[in-house]
Design a protein around this motif. Structure first.
Motif, PDB file in Angstrom:
ATOM      1  N   ASP A 102      38.753  63.612  73.453  1.00  0.00           N
ATOM      2  CA  ASP A 102      37.481  63.892  72.794  1.00  0.00           C
ATOM      3  C   ASP A 102      36.610  62.635  72.806  1.00  0.00           C
ATOM      4  O   ASP A 102      36.885  61.675  72.109  1.00  0.00           O
ATOM      5  N   THR A 103      35.567  62.664  73.598  1.00  0.00           N
ATOM      6  CA  THR A 103      34.633  61.533  73.662  1.00  0.00           C
ATOM      7  C   THR A 103      33.334  61.844  72.934  1.00  0.00           C
ATOM      8  O   THR A 103      32.379  61.084  73.043  1.00  0.00           O
ATOM      9  N   SER A 104      33.317  62.948  72.169  1.00  0.00           N
ATOM     10  CA  SER A 104      32.106  63.301  71.440  1.00  0.00           C
ATOM     11  C   SER A 104      31.857  62.289  70.322  1.00  0.00           C
ATOM     12  O   SER A 104      32.771  61.597  69.865  1.00  0.00           O
ATOM     13  N   ARG A 105      30.640  62.241  69.869  1.00  0.00           N
ATOM     14  CA  ARG A 105      30.263  61.284  68.835  1.00  0.00           C
ATOM     15  C   ARG A 105      31.018  61.541  67.526  1.00  0.00           C
ATOM     16  O   ARG A 105      31.474  60.617  66.875  1.00  0.00           O
ATOM     17  N   ASN A 106      31.125  62.806  67.130  1.00  0.00           N
ATOM     18  CA  ASN A 106      31.730  63.111  65.829  1.00  0.00           C
ATOM     19  C   ASN A 106      33.226  63.427  65.900  1.00  0.00           C
ATOM     20  O   ASN A 106      33.850  63.649  64.874  1.00  0.00           O
ATOM     21  N   GLY A 107      33.792  63.481  67.083  1.00  0.00           N
ATOM     22  CA  GLY A 107      35.222  63.737  67.226  1.00  0.00           C
ATOM     23  C   GLY A 107      35.638  65.141  66.838  1.00  0.00           C
ATOM     24  O   GLY A 107      36.770  65.356  66.431  1.00  0.00           O
ATOM     25  N   GLY A 108      34.754  66.118  67.010  1.00  0.00           N
ATOM     26  CA  GLY A 108      35.059  67.474  66.609  1.00  0.00           C
ATOM     27  C   GLY A 108      35.347  68.438  67.740  1.00  0.00           C
ATOM     28  O   GLY A 108      35.335  69.648  67.532  1.00  0.00           O
ATOM     29  N   ARG A 109      35.619  67.923  68.892  1.00  0.00           N
ATOM     30  CA  ARG A 109      35.853  68.780  70.057  1.00  0.00           C
ATOM     31  C   ARG A 109      37.113  69.619  69.884  1.00  0.00           C
ATOM     32  O   ARG A 109      38.109  69.153  69.340  1.00  0.00           O
ATOM     33  N   GLN A 110      37.078  70.873  70.374  1.00  0.00           N
ATOM     34  CA  GLN A 110      38.233  71.757  70.307  1.00  0.00           C
ATOM     35  C   GLN A 110      38.610  72.344  71.666  1.00  0.00           C
ATOM     36  O   GLN A 110      39.642  72.986  71.790  1.00  0.00           O
ATOM     37  N   PHE A 111      37.748  72.150  72.652  1.00  0.00           N
ATOM     38  CA  PHE A 111      37.957  72.788  73.949  1.00  0.00           C
ATOM     39  C   PHE A 111      37.926  71.742  75.056  1.00  0.00           C
ATOM     40  O   PHE A 111      37.272  70.719  74.950  1.00  0.00           O
ATOM     41  N   CYS A 112      38.593  72.058  76.163  1.00  0.00           N
ATOM     42  CA  CYS A 112      38.652  71.130  77.294  1.00  0.00           C
ATOM     43  C   CYS A 112      37.343  71.088  78.076  1.00  0.00           C
ATOM     44  O   CYS A 112      37.051  70.106  78.741  1.00  0.00           O
ATOM     45  N   SER A 113      36.567  72.163  77.972  1.00  0.00           N
ATOM     46  CA  SER A 113      35.334  72.243  78.761  1.00  0.00           C
ATOM     47  C   SER A 113      34.322  73.154  78.080  1.00  0.00           C
ATOM     48  O   SER A 113      34.670  73.947  77.203  1.00  0.00           O
ATOM     49  N   THR A 114      33.099  73.051  78.519  1.00  0.00           N
ATOM     50  CA  THR A 114      32.048  73.943  78.039  1.00  0.00           C
ATOM     51  C   THR A 114      32.371  75.379  78.418  1.00  0.00           C
ATOM     52  O   THR A 114      32.101  76.313  77.652  1.00  0.00           O
ATOM     53  N   ARG A 115      32.976  75.553  79.571  1.00  0.00           N
ATOM     54  CA  ARG A 115      33.334  76.902  80.020  1.00  0.00           C
ATOM     55  C   ARG A 115      34.281  77.577  79.032  1.00  0.00           C
ATOM     56  O   ARG A 115      34.077  78.727  78.636  1.00  0.00           O
ATOM     57  N   CYS A 116      35.325  76.878  78.614  1.00  0.00           N
ATOM     58  CA  CYS A 116      36.271  77.453  77.645  1.00  0.00           C
ATOM     59  C   CYS A 116      35.580  77.694  76.301  1.00  0.00           C
ATOM     60  O   CYS A 116      35.793  78.731  75.668  1.00  0.00           O
ATOM     61  N   GLN A 117      34.760  76.766  75.873  1.00  0.00           N
ATOM     62  CA  GLN A 117      34.048  76.932  74.612  1.00  0.00           C
ATOM     63  C   GLN A 117      33.146  78.171  74.657  1.00  0.00           C
ATOM     64  O   GLN A 117      33.161  78.991  73.735  1.00  0.00           O
ATOM     65  N   ASN A 118      32.392  78.323  75.724  1.00  0.00           N
ATOM     66  CA  ASN A 118      31.496  79.473  75.859  1.00  0.00           C
ATOM     67  C   ASN A 118      32.274  80.791  75.941  1.00  0.00           C
ATOM     68  O   ASN A 118      31.855  81.798  75.374  1.00  0.00           O
ATOM     69  N   ARG A 119      33.393  80.778  76.645  1.00  0.00           N
ATOM     70  CA  ARG A 119      34.214  81.982  76.755  1.00  0.00           C
ATOM     71  C   ARG A 119      34.711  82.419  75.383  1.00  0.00           C
ATOM     72  O   ARG A 119      34.667  83.601  75.026  1.00  0.00           O
ATOM     73  N   MET A 120      35.149  81.463  74.557  1.00  0.00           N
ATOM     74  CA  MET A 120      35.644  81.794  73.223  1.00  0.00           C
ATOM     75  C   MET A 120      34.506  82.238  72.293  1.00  0.00           C
ATOM     76  O   MET A 120      34.676  83.157  71.490  1.00  0.00           O
TER      77      MET A 120
END
Length: 161
Positions: free
Chosen positions: A127-145
Motif C-alpha cells: 500500500d503506497t497510498s497516502r492514508n494507508g487504506g488500500r484493500q485491493f491489488c488494483s483498480t480493476r479489482c476495486q471496481n469489480r467489487m
C-alpha cells in the motif's frame, strides 16, 4: 502450473517493470519455491500478526542468504542492493524480496503489506497510498467489487438495473 519455457516466461512477465528479464528454468523454479514464504509474510501482516510476519521474514533471510552490498551506478552514485549467495538472477531476486520485506517490517511499514480483498483474487500488494487504506491489488479489482456490491444493493431493493 506451466512448465519449461512457459514457466520461465510467466515468471519473467510477473517481474516485468520497464523491461522484461530473461529468466532461466532454474531461476523460475527457485522464485516459485520462495513465493509461498513471501505470501506468508503478506498474509501475517494483513492479519495484523506482526510477530508471525517477522518469523517468516527471518526464515526467508536465512533461506535466501540475503546480504547487503553497495553497487555503483553509471552516474557514480552508490545504491544499496541485496544479493543472494551468488549474483545469479533467481537468488538475487529471492534475497531482494526477503530484504525488502525485512525493511518494511523494520521501519514500521508492515501495515502497508496486504492481501487483495477482492473475491477470486490471490494477489498481494504494498500500500503506497497516502492514508494507508488500500484493500485491493488494483483498480480493476476495486471496481469489480464495487460493481458487485452495487448490483447486490440494487437486487436487494427490488429495483432493476
Amino acid at each position: 502450473m506451466p512448465s519449461g519455457r512457459a514457466r520461465s516466461d510467466a515468471v519473467a512477465q510477473a517481474l516485468t517493470f520497464d523491461r522484461r528479464p530473461t529468466v532461466s528454468s532454474a531461476d523460475a523454479t527457485l522464485l516459485l519455491e520462495v513465493t509461498p514464504s513471501v505470501r506468508a509474510v503478506f498474509e501475517a501482516a494483513d492479519a495484523g500478526d506482526f510477530a508471525r510476519a517477522a518469523r517468516h521474514t527471518n526464515a526467508l533471510l536465512r533461506s535466501t542468504g540475503a546480504r547487503p552490498q553497495l553497487n555503483e551506478s553509471a552516474d557514480g552514485t552508490w545504491h544499496l542492493h541485496f544479493h543472494g549467495p551468488d549474483d545469479r538472477f533467481g537468488p538475487g531476486w529471492a534475497a531482494g524480496l526477503a530484504a525488502g520485506l525485512t525493511m518494511a517490517l523494520g521501519v514500521d511499514e508492515i501495515g502497508r503489506l496486504g492481501v487483495c480483498a477482492a473475491d477470486r483474487c490471490d494477489r498481494v500488494y504494498v500500500d503506497t497510498s497516502r492514508n494507508g487504506g488500500r484493500q485491493f491489488c488494483s483498480t480493476r479489482c476495486q471496481n469489480r467489487m464495487k460493481a458487485a456490491a452495487h448490483r447486490a444493493r440494487r437486487a436487494g431493493s427490488g429495483r432493476s438495473e
